[in-house]
Design a protein around this motif. Structure first.
Motif, PDB file in Angstrom:
ATOM      1  N   TRP A 166      -4.512 -15.452 -10.179  1.00  0.00           N
ATOM      2  CA  TRP A 166      -3.264 -15.217 -10.903  1.00  0.00           C
ATOM      3  C   TRP A 166      -3.536 -14.777 -12.340  1.00  0.00           C
ATOM      4  N   LEU A 167      -4.465 -15.466 -13.004  1.00  0.00           N
ATOM      5  CA  LEU A 167      -4.783 -15.117 -14.394  1.00  0.00           C
ATOM      6  C   LEU A 167      -5.476 -13.761 -14.478  1.00  0.00           C
ATOM      7  N   LEU A 168      -6.349 -13.466 -13.509  1.00  0.00           N
ATOM      8  CA  LEU A 168      -7.031 -12.161 -13.493  1.00  0.00           C
ATOM      9  C   LEU A 168      -6.012 -11.039 -13.304  1.00  0.00           C
ATOM     10  N   TRP A 169      -5.041 -11.259 -12.430  1.00  0.00           N
ATOM     11  CA  TRP A 169      -3.985 -10.256 -12.202  1.00  0.00           C
ATOM     12  C   TRP A 169      -3.234  -9.984 -13.504  1.00  0.00           C
ATOM     13  N   GLN A 170      -2.896 -11.060 -14.228  1.00  0.00           N
ATOM     14  CA  GLN A 170      -2.151 -10.903 -15.485  1.00  0.00           C
ATOM     15  C   GLN A 170      -3.028 -10.273 -16.561  1.00  0.00           C
ATOM     16  N   LEU A 171      -4.287 -10.662 -16.657  1.00  0.00           N
ATOM     17  CA  LEU A 171      -5.186 -10.113 -17.680  1.00  0.00           C
ATOM     18  C   LEU A 171      -5.433  -8.621 -17.457  1.00  0.00           C
ATOM     19  N   THR A 172      -5.420  -8.191 -16.177  1.00  0.00           N
ATOM     20  CA  THR A 172      -5.665  -6.763 -15.889  1.00  0.00           C
ATOM     21  C   THR A 172      -4.355  -6.031 -15.629  1.00  0.00           C
ATOM     22  N   ARG A 173      -3.247  -6.719 -15.938  1.00  0.00           N
ATOM     23  CA  ARG A 173      -1.907  -6.125 -15.737  1.00  0.00           C
ATOM     24  C   ARG A 173      -1.757  -5.569 -14.315  1.00  0.00           C
ATOM     25  N   GLY A 174      -2.184  -6.379 -13.341  1.00  0.00           N
ATOM     26  CA  GLY A 174      -1.940  -6.031 -11.941  1.00  0.00           C
ATOM     27  C   GLY A 174      -2.941  -5.059 -11.338  1.00  0.00           C
ATOM     28  N   LYS A 175      -3.980  -4.697 -12.111  1.00  0.00           N
ATOM     29  CA  LYS A 175      -4.945  -3.743 -11.543  1.00  0.00           C
ATOM     30  C   LYS A 175      -5.911  -4.408 -10.560  1.00  0.00           C
ATOM     31  N   VAL A 176      -6.181  -5.703 -10.765  1.00  0.00           N
ATOM     32  CA  VAL A 176      -7.199  -6.357  -9.925  1.00  0.00           C
ATOM     33  C   VAL A 176      -6.608  -7.583  -9.226  1.00  0.00           C
ATOM     34  N   HIS A 177      -6.684  -7.565  -7.893  1.00  0.00           N
ATOM     35  CA  HIS A 177      -6.243  -8.719  -7.089  1.00  0.00           C
ATOM     36  C   HIS A 177      -7.494  -9.252  -6.390  1.00  0.00           C
ATOM     37  N   SER A 218     -19.466 -14.893  -7.686  1.00  0.00           N
ATOM     38  CA  SER A 218     -18.969 -15.692  -8.820  1.00  0.00           C
ATOM     39  C   SER A 218     -19.351 -15.066 -10.159  1.00  0.00           C
ATOM     40  N   ALA A 219     -20.299 -14.135 -10.143  1.00  0.00           N
ATOM     41  CA  ALA A 219     -20.678 -13.403 -11.365  1.00  0.00           C
ATOM     42  C   ALA A 219     -20.756 -11.923 -11.013  1.00  0.00           C
ATOM     43  N   GLY A 220     -20.097 -11.099 -11.830  1.00  0.00           N
ATOM     44  CA  GLY A 220     -20.105  -9.655 -11.544  1.00  0.00           C
ATOM     45  C   GLY A 220     -18.832  -9.009 -12.055  1.00  0.00           C
ATOM     46  N   GLU A 221     -18.489  -7.865 -11.491  1.00  0.00           N
ATOM     47  CA  GLU A 221     -17.354  -7.059 -11.943  1.00  0.00           C
ATOM     48  C   GLU A 221     -16.007  -7.626 -11.468  1.00  0.00           C
ATOM     49  N   PHE A 222     -15.089  -7.953 -12.416  1.00  0.00           N
ATOM     50  CA  PHE A 222     -13.729  -8.343 -12.025  1.00  0.00           C
ATOM     51  C   PHE A 222     -12.699  -7.515 -12.789  1.00  0.00           C
ATOM     52  N   GLY A 223     -13.143  -6.344 -13.340  1.00  0.00           N
ATOM     53  CA  GLY A 223     -12.216  -5.531 -14.122  1.00  0.00           C
ATOM     54  C   GLY A 223     -12.219  -5.966 -15.585  1.00  0.00           C
ATOM     55  N   SER A 224     -11.417  -5.264 -16.400  1.00  0.00           N
ATOM     56  CA  SER A 224     -11.348  -5.554 -17.837  1.00  0.00           C
ATOM     57  C   SER A 224      -9.914  -5.840 -18.247  1.00  0.00           C
ATOM     58  N   THR A 225      -9.789  -6.595 -19.327  1.00  0.00           N
ATOM     59  CA  THR A 225      -8.453  -6.965 -19.808  1.00  0.00           C
ATOM     60  C   THR A 225      -7.760  -5.741 -20.407  1.00  0.00           C
ATOM     61  N   CYS A 226      -6.457  -5.735 -20.315  1.00  0.00           N
ATOM     62  CA  CYS A 226      -5.681  -4.678 -20.975  1.00  0.00           C
ATOM     63  C   CYS A 226      -5.852  -4.841 -22.489  1.00  0.00           C
ATOM     64  N   PRO A 227      -6.167  -3.777 -23.194  1.00  0.00           N
ATOM     65  CA  PRO A 227      -6.507  -3.886 -24.626  1.00  0.00           C
ATOM     66  C   PRO A 227      -5.433  -4.572 -25.461  1.00  0.00           C
ATOM     67  N   GLU A 228      -4.150  -4.357 -25.098  1.00  0.00           N
ATOM     68  CA  GLU A 228      -3.108  -4.907 -25.986  1.00  0.00           C
ATOM     69  C   GLU A 228      -3.037  -6.432 -25.922  1.00  0.00           C
ATOM     70  N   LEU A 229      -3.684  -7.036 -24.931  1.00  0.00           N
ATOM     71  CA  LEU A 229      -3.567  -8.503 -24.819  1.00  0.00           C
ATOM     72  C   LEU A 229      -4.379  -9.217 -25.892  1.00  0.00           C
ATOM     73  N   LEU A 230      -5.636  -8.785 -26.078  1.00  0.00           N
ATOM     74  CA  LEU A 230      -6.532  -9.484 -27.021  1.00  0.00           C
ATOM     75  C   LEU A 230      -7.024  -8.577 -28.145  1.00  0.00           C
TER      76      LEU A 230
END
Ligand SMILES: Nc1ncnc2c1ncn2[C@@H]1O[C@H](COP(=O)(O)OP(=O)(O)O)[C@@H](O)[C@H]1O
Ligand SMILES: O=P(O)(O)OC[C@H](O)CO
Length: 496
Positions: A166-177, A218-230
């Motif tokens: 859920w947090l990953l979805w929000q951090l990537t603005r829905g790009k990564v499920h 558990s370690a690797g690529e999970f996408g990147s956060t949308c820049p406007e968040l942080l």
């Protein structure tokens, strides 16, 4: 200097911690959030409140650390496990409150599946038991009880995830499920031996595959956060359920090493390397999966540890703050024959009785607040003994040292009593926020900041070792009193 932002979303509170590459915490922010108890045995969280808190805490932790997002090498996420969120893929809005891991509403559904003889198949594929603790029956409940949810899920409009997802979805603005193998292993839908969502399990629990996230290492690529968040796009490079993250944070990388985390609940996890089947009603689960290689673990899950202290504070008003329990316990010395069985939401391992409810036994006219509070702390120790004895029986060897962490272990009286009741050395690490540290280590491994688990293990430091001081006869007498107390509330004591 490289920094890693670790998100630790727990049952009681959410945290964000900025670590430097040596594992030192440079800045953090923490906030408790609202617990919803709408009916007996129901526990819910507001997933949007969790997301909004988490974003604000990340921003606050960066400010407190005087670090900007562009200086972050990566983000790691660790989370309260099994808690189930169902949301609209288009809007990102949850369809209902998240059903928390402690929630018991699907106990009867689990019983029906047991009565139909499915327990062995489920256990062989998942390493888990048919218990409302895990996600599958929670998700099925949402699909069946939220109007219109099931057809929308089948048409691909909805997404399911545990809190990490859920947090990953929000951090990537829905790009990564996506989720990681440790979180997937807690759903009752994931075959831990084949490392895939299991068609027979999806059919058994009536879950449409269209809602499921992708499962990654558990370690690797999970996408990147949308820049406007942080303020910058930051790679998410490590994810693990909080108890598995603590295993990494405690550097328990060799088979036989055991850590136990004392937060809302208590979770004892032994690294077993290969999968070990439990004959003492422990869980076989994924410890971590790195570069496609799965390391397995045995786990004992206790539903109420620190939550018992919260009840003494919020339910009985016996204390104003959890930290007062140490002085009260020192004053009492022991609970004086009083036993609190904190089965507020049933009993977890090794009893697994969702219908058990709490009890306070052994009261006399001499019983005061100090004795009752001490019984709350001792209950955590006795439940830990239940688990360690079960692990020793499954593995044929008894660990001599336990690495501990979580909000409770700052309590020296508790840590010493753990050593006394378990009869083992209890090692408290320099960094007690090991859950968050583990997520940071995974994220560091994911971006190559650390080149091996050995490099991570070199950073582990013991802050204090507690050695058992209680005489063996007294240890056994007190523990026997606990077993008799549990038998008074547990309809199906383990082994009967
Ligand atoms: N000094 C203390 N003695 C005993 N229990 C404590 C103490 N400080 C905090 N706790 C308990 O620890 C729990 C919080 O630990 P934490 O690891 O933050 O939990 P979680 O990760 O589940 O949110 C709370 O339930 C609280 O009652
Ligand atoms: O939030 P915690 O630290 O009590 O952990 C909860 C566990 O992940 C439940 O399985």
């Amino acid at each position: 200097m490289s920094y890693i932002l670790s998100i630790d979303q727990g049952t009681t509170s959410s945290r964000a911690i900025v670590f430097d590459s040596s594992g030192r915490a440079c800045g953090q922010a923490q906030k408790e959030f609202r617990q919803h108890f709408p009916h007996d045995g129901w526990v819910e969280h507001d997933a949007m409140e969790i997301w909004n808190d988490t974003l604000a805490l990340c921003q606050q932790a960066l400010r407190n650390a005087r670090v900007e997002a562009r200086q972050l090498a990566a983000i790691g996420i660790t989370n309260q496990r099994e808690t189930t969120v169902l949301w609209d893929r288009r809007t990102g809005d949850p369809l209902a409150k998240a059903i928390v891991w402690q929630d018991r509403r699907t106990a009867s559904a689990c019983q029906s599946l047991r009565d139909a003889g499915h327990e062995d198949m489920v256990r062989n594929k998942t390493g888990l038991l048919l218990d409302p603790y895990f996600s599958a029956t929670k998700l099925a409940w949402l699909l069946d009880n939220v109007p219109g949810a099931r057809p929308r899920a089948e048409s691909g409009e909805l997404a399911f995830g545990t809190i990490d997802c859920w947090l990953l979805w929000q951090l990537t603005r829905g790009k990564v499920h996506a989720t990681d193998a440790t979180n997937a292993s807690r759903t009752l839908l994931f075959n831990i031996h084949e490392q895939v969502w299991d068609t027979a399990l999806l059919e058994l629990f009536d879950i449409p595959a269209a809602v499921l996230p992708e499962v990654r290492d558990s370690a690797g690529e999970f996408g990147s956060t949308c820049p406007e968040l942080l303020g910058a796009a930051v790679p998410v490079a490590g994810i693990a359920g909080d108890q598995q993250a603590a295993l990494v944070g405690q550097a328990c990388f060799q088979p036989g090493m055991v850590k136990s985390t004392y937060g809302t609940g208590c979770f004892m996890v032994m690294n077993t390397g290969e999968a070990v089947e439990s004959h003492n009603r422990l869980l076989t689960t994924v410890g971590y999966r790195l570069n496609g290689k799965t390391t397995y673990a045995l786990e004992g899950s206790i539903f109420v540890a620190g939550a018992a202290i919260q009840w003494l504070r919020d339910g009985l008003n016996l204390i104003r703050d959890a930290s007062e329990t140490e002085a009260l316990a020192r004053r009492a010395g022991s609970a004086g024959g009083v036993y609190l069985v904190p089965a507020f939401t049933g009993l977890g391992a090794p009893w697994w009785d969702p219908h058990a409810r709490g009890a306070l036994l052994g009261l006399t006219r001499d019983t005061g607040i100090a004795e009752v509070v001490t019984a709350g702390l001792e209950a955590v120790c006795y439940q830990s003994r239940d688990l360690l004895d079960a692990m020793a029986a499954d593995c044929g060897t008894r660990p001599t040292t336990l690495r501990v962490d979580g909000g409770m272990v700052v309590n020296n009286w508790l840590s010493q009593t753990l050593a006394d009741v378990l009869g083992v050395c209890v090692d408290r690490p320099m960094v007690t926020e090991t859950t968050a540290l583990g997520a940071a280590y995974l994220a560091g491994l994911g971006v190559g900041l650390y080149d091996s688990l050995d490099a991570v293990a070199e950073q582990w430091r013991c802050e204090r070792e507690f050695t058992p001081l209680l005489e063996e006869g007294e240890r056994q007498r007190r523990y026997q009193g606990w077993r008799e107390a549990v038998a008074r509330v547990c309809q199906s004591p383990a082994g009967e």
